[in-house]
Design an enzyme around this catalytic site. Structure first.
Site, PDB file in Angstrom:
ATOM      1  CE1 TYR A 154     -27.118 -46.225  24.221  1.00  0.00           C
ATOM      2  CE2 TYR A 154     -27.842 -47.861  22.927  1.00  0.00           C
ATOM      3  CZ  TYR A 154     -27.247 -46.697  23.105  1.00  0.00           C
ATOM      4  OH  TYR A 154     -27.258 -46.197  21.981  1.00  0.00           O
ATOM      5  CE  LYS A 158     -29.475 -43.798  23.584  1.00  0.00           C
ATOM      6  NZ  LYS A 158     -29.214 -42.215  23.363  1.00  0.00           N
ATOM      7  CB  THR A 191     -17.992 -43.212  18.948  1.00  0.00           C
ATOM      8  OG1 THR A 191     -19.102 -44.475  19.421  1.00  0.00           O
ATOM      9  CG2 THR A 191     -18.789 -42.536  17.835  1.00  0.00           C
TER      10      THR A 191
END
Length: 251
Positions: A154, A158, A191
């Site tokens: 990740y 990014k 989320t």
């Protein structure tokens, strides 16, 4: 007419973005693995055109053909503004680098980095002759600025998205009709991705207690809070080409 292409539109921040841009006169092109019927019905009642494309962002050829189909629709209509928001993303695999399988890593980079690159490239190519407002907003992360144990994929994806945004923005300064390309780090949002983080194995993710505390102490932002900031970014001509923005810039 303003045309918005939004990935990951069915839930989380993507659904909030779709909801935020549902306005009369807009045309939304939503890309996600599943449909959000509630948003589709709401768009109909508010005289906002919406088209939904059920796409697996792990398939680059399908991603590319989807953008071609979208622009075939766009150029049949009045066009005042074009916006692509590369929002879709995934956090898995959450584990130490040596525990990640080749398949996990490949899927992760396809969704988090390859798909935004393919979408951005096709957006630029398809709008070369359009002399109007057009921009790409890539949803990045603070994880792309510093290492987090258990998030090697990740953080890397990014970081790559940030530098890709800056590089393409540099290229666009030489284009006759440039696309503004930005990167935006939205902070910690309540989320499903945060649920996945809190469900991780502590052996794979040492900071899990910290993220559990974010939820329990009410430190998570709502998707709609962040979506309203992105709407502000879209409409702000003073933001410079290639900017790496953070939610903290708007507090």
């Amino acid at each position: 007419m303003k045309h918005f292409i939004i990935t990951g539109a069915s839930r989380g921040l993507g659904a909030a973005l779709t909801s935020t841009f549902i306005e009369a006169g807009n045309h939304l092109y939503c890309i996600a693995r599943s449909k959000n019927e509630e948003l589709i019905q709401r768009a109909k009642t508010e005289n906002c055109r919406i088209d939904w494309f059920q796409v697996d962002l792990n398939d680059s050829l399908v991603v590319e053909s989807t953008m071609k189909s979208i622009f075939e629709q766009i150029w049949k209509q009045e066009v005042d503004e074009l916006v692509l928001i590369n929002n879709a993303g995934m956090i898995q695999p959450i584990k130490r680098a040596e525990r990640c399988t080749a398949e996990e890593v490949e899927t992760h980079f396809h969704v988090n980095l390859v798909a935004p690159i393919v979408l951005t490239a096709n957006f630029i190519k398809s709008s070369l002759s359009f002399n109007g407002a057009k921009q790409v907003i890539n949803i990045s992360s603070g994880a792309g600025k510093h290492p987090i144990s258990g998030w090697s994929a990740y953080c890397s994806a990014k970081a790559g998205l940030d530098l890709y945004s800056r590089t393409v923005a540099m290229e666009q300064t030489e284009a006759p009709y440039p696309v503004k390309v930005l990167s935006f780090s939205p902070g910690i949002i309540d989320t499903d991705m945060q649920s996945d983080i809190r469900s991780a194995n502590k052996d794979d993710f040492a900071q899990i207690e910290k993220f559990i505390d974010y939820k329990q102490s009410g430190q998570l932002q709502t998707p709609f809070q962040v979506a309203s900031i992105i709407k502000q970014i879209v409409s702000d001509p003073s933001i410079e080409q290639g900017a790496l923005l953070s939610v903290h810039d708007f507090r």
